[in-house]
Motif scaffolding. Structure first.
Motif, mmCIF file in Angstrom:
data_model
loop_
_atom_site.group_PDB
_atom_site.id
_atom_site.type_symbol
_atom_site.label_atom_id
_atom_site.label_comp_id
_atom_site.label_asym_id
_atom_site.label_seq_id
_atom_site.Cartn_x
_atom_site.Cartn_y
_atom_site.Cartn_z
ATOM 1 N N ALA A 35 0.695 -1.117 0.108
ATOM 2 C CA ALA A 35 0.011 0.030 -0.223
ATOM 3 C C ALA A 35 0.848 1.659 -0.115
ATOM 4 N N ASP A 36 2.415 1.554 0.587
ATOM 5 C CA ASP A 36 2.792 2.261 0.378
ATOM 6 C C ASP A 36 3.785 3.103 0.072
ATOM 7 N N ALA A 37 4.234 1.541 -1.090
ATOM 8 C CA ALA A 37 5.211 1.290 -2.451
ATOM 9 C C ALA A 37 4.508 2.946 -3.368
ATOM 10 N N ASP A 38 6.128 3.360 -3.625
ATOM 11 C CA ASP A 38 6.264 3.941 -4.797
ATOM 12 C C ASP A 38 6.169 3.639 -6.156
ATOM 13 N N HIS A 39 6.185 4.181 -6.870
ATOM 14 C CA HIS A 39 5.913 3.727 -8.292
ATOM 15 C C HIS A 39 7.294 2.583 -9.125
ATOM 16 N N GLU A 40 8.387 2.826 -8.066
ATOM 17 C CA GLU A 40 9.768 1.976 -8.059
ATOM 18 C C GLU A 40 9.089 0.856 -7.523
ATOM 19 N N GLY A 41 8.061 0.838 -6.222
ATOM 20 C CA GLY A 41 8.000 -0.743 -5.531
ATOM 21 C C GLY A 41 6.892 -1.076 -6.418
ATOM 22 N N VAL A 42 5.153 -0.131 -7.031
ATOM 23 C CA VAL A 42 5.057 -1.548 -7.418
ATOM 24 C C VAL A 42 5.645 -1.629 -8.793
ATOM 25 N N ARG A 43 6.394 -1.531 -9.376
ATOM 26 C CA ARG A 43 6.770 -2.471 -10.353
ATOM 27 C C ARG A 43 7.632 -2.981 -10.008
ATOM 28 N N ALA A 44 8.535 -2.829 -9.080
ATOM 29 C CA ALA A 44 9.076 -4.487 -8.152
ATOM 30 C C ALA A 44 8.294 -5.697 -8.169
ATOM 31 N N ALA A 45 6.970 -4.925 -7.036
ATOM 32 C CA ALA A 45 6.304 -6.247 -7.274
ATOM 33 C C ALA A 45 5.520 -6.710 -8.324
ATOM 34 N N LEU A 46 5.166 -6.002 -9.281
ATOM 35 C CA LEU A 46 4.254 -6.710 -10.385
ATOM 36 C C LEU A 46 5.693 -7.451 -11.330
ATOM 37 N N GLU A 47 6.757 -6.862 -11.339
ATOM 38 C CA GLU A 47 7.426 -7.530 -12.238
ATOM 39 C C GLU A 47 7.650 -9.167 -11.566
ATOM 40 N N GLN A 48 7.854 -9.282 -10.096
ATOM 41 C CA GLN A 48 8.176 -10.056 -9.766
ATOM 42 C C GLN A 48 7.377 -11.490 -9.737
#
Length: 271
Positions: A194-207
């Motif tokens: 919930a607190d992820a920035d754009h790069e954090g969201v990208r990392a989560a989705l790509e994983q």
């Protein structure tokens, strides 16, 4: 909706270079993959690649901080004035008068800033690669991490812009560009912190999403954000069954009982 029915106005720039997506028929192994599969069924499942790299870079710069409704006419006007089969776009834009280019792309907003970025990018392509064709070859065949880092070194090019070039031009698997829609929706659904920035969201989705599904996951999630999960009034506020993703969504920051909506990061902070 047909799986060919991608919106007319989309960052991919049209149907050229699309390839049919071959589904292996296997069940999703993560909830993020299940979300992408459902979105793909709702909209389309395509593999991307084949767009001209420099034009894709310009198109993505034009889309920054604005909608496709505003940026698409700017792209069309720019191509009418500076592009065409008999012109080298990078050479034409490197030699462009900034005020004239700004007037040409005025519908995209921030046109003075964007015109400067585009001219600088054109000059950079010619200085670093010698030609638009050589830049295109680098994007398509270079090491993805090196391509991304190189693009990020250009003033005015951020992570989303670099990732869009990798996806729509290079056709690279495992690239999930994150714009405001993807950032909002991934966190609302609960498939990214919930607190992820754009790069954090990208990392989560790509994983969590298979490499071959990241491309259509990106474009389909954008369309879902436009049609159903808008920033201020997601469909579930009117009717829980109005949203096709309801059983896969954690509704982080969305409260149908009260009609309130807040940023998922704020909702998480209040837990």
């Amino acid at each position: 909706m047909s799986d060919d029915a991608e919106p007319t106005e989309n960052i991919s720039g049209g149907t050229e270079g699309w390839e049919a997506f071959a589904d292996d028929g296997e069940e999703a192994t993560t909830r993020a993959e299940a979300v992408v599969d459902r979105l793909g069924e709702l909209y389309w499942q395509k593999a991307y690649g084949g767009r001209d790299a420099f034009e894709c870079l310009v198109r993505t710069i034009l889309s920054q901080n604005t909608s496709d409704v505003a940026s698409q006419p700017a792209h069309d006007a720019l191509m009418d004035r500076y592009g065409g089969d008999d012109k080298d776009l990078a050479e034409a834009l490197a030699a462009a008068e900034q005020s004239r280019l700004a007037e040409t792309i005025s519908s995209a907003g921030l046109y003075n800033q964007k015109s400067e970025v585009i001219i600088d990018a054109a000059e950079w392509v010619l200085d670093e690669f010698g030609s638009e064709a050589a830049f295109d070859e680098f994007v398509r065949t270079g090491d993805p991490d090196e391509v991304r880092d190189t693009l990020l070194s250009v003033t005015g090019v951020g992570p989303k812009t670099a990732d869009c070039v990798l996806l729509f031009s290079g056709g690279r698997g495992g690239v999930f560009p994150v714009d405001t829609h993807v950032h909002r929706i991934a966190r609302r659904l609960g498939v990214a912190p919930a607190d992820a920035d754009h790069e954090g969201v990208r990392a989560a989705l790509e994983q969590a999403v298979p490499a071959e599904k990241c491309g259509f996951g990106h474009t389909a999630m954008i369309q879902f954000g436009r049609e159903y999960c808008t920033a201020r009034k997601p469909a579930c506020l009117d009717d829980p069954e109005a949203c096709p993703m309801s059983e896969l969504c954690d509704q982080v920051g969305v409260y149908p009982a009260t009609g309130e909506v807040e940023d998922p990061a704020d909702a998480a902070a209040g837990d």
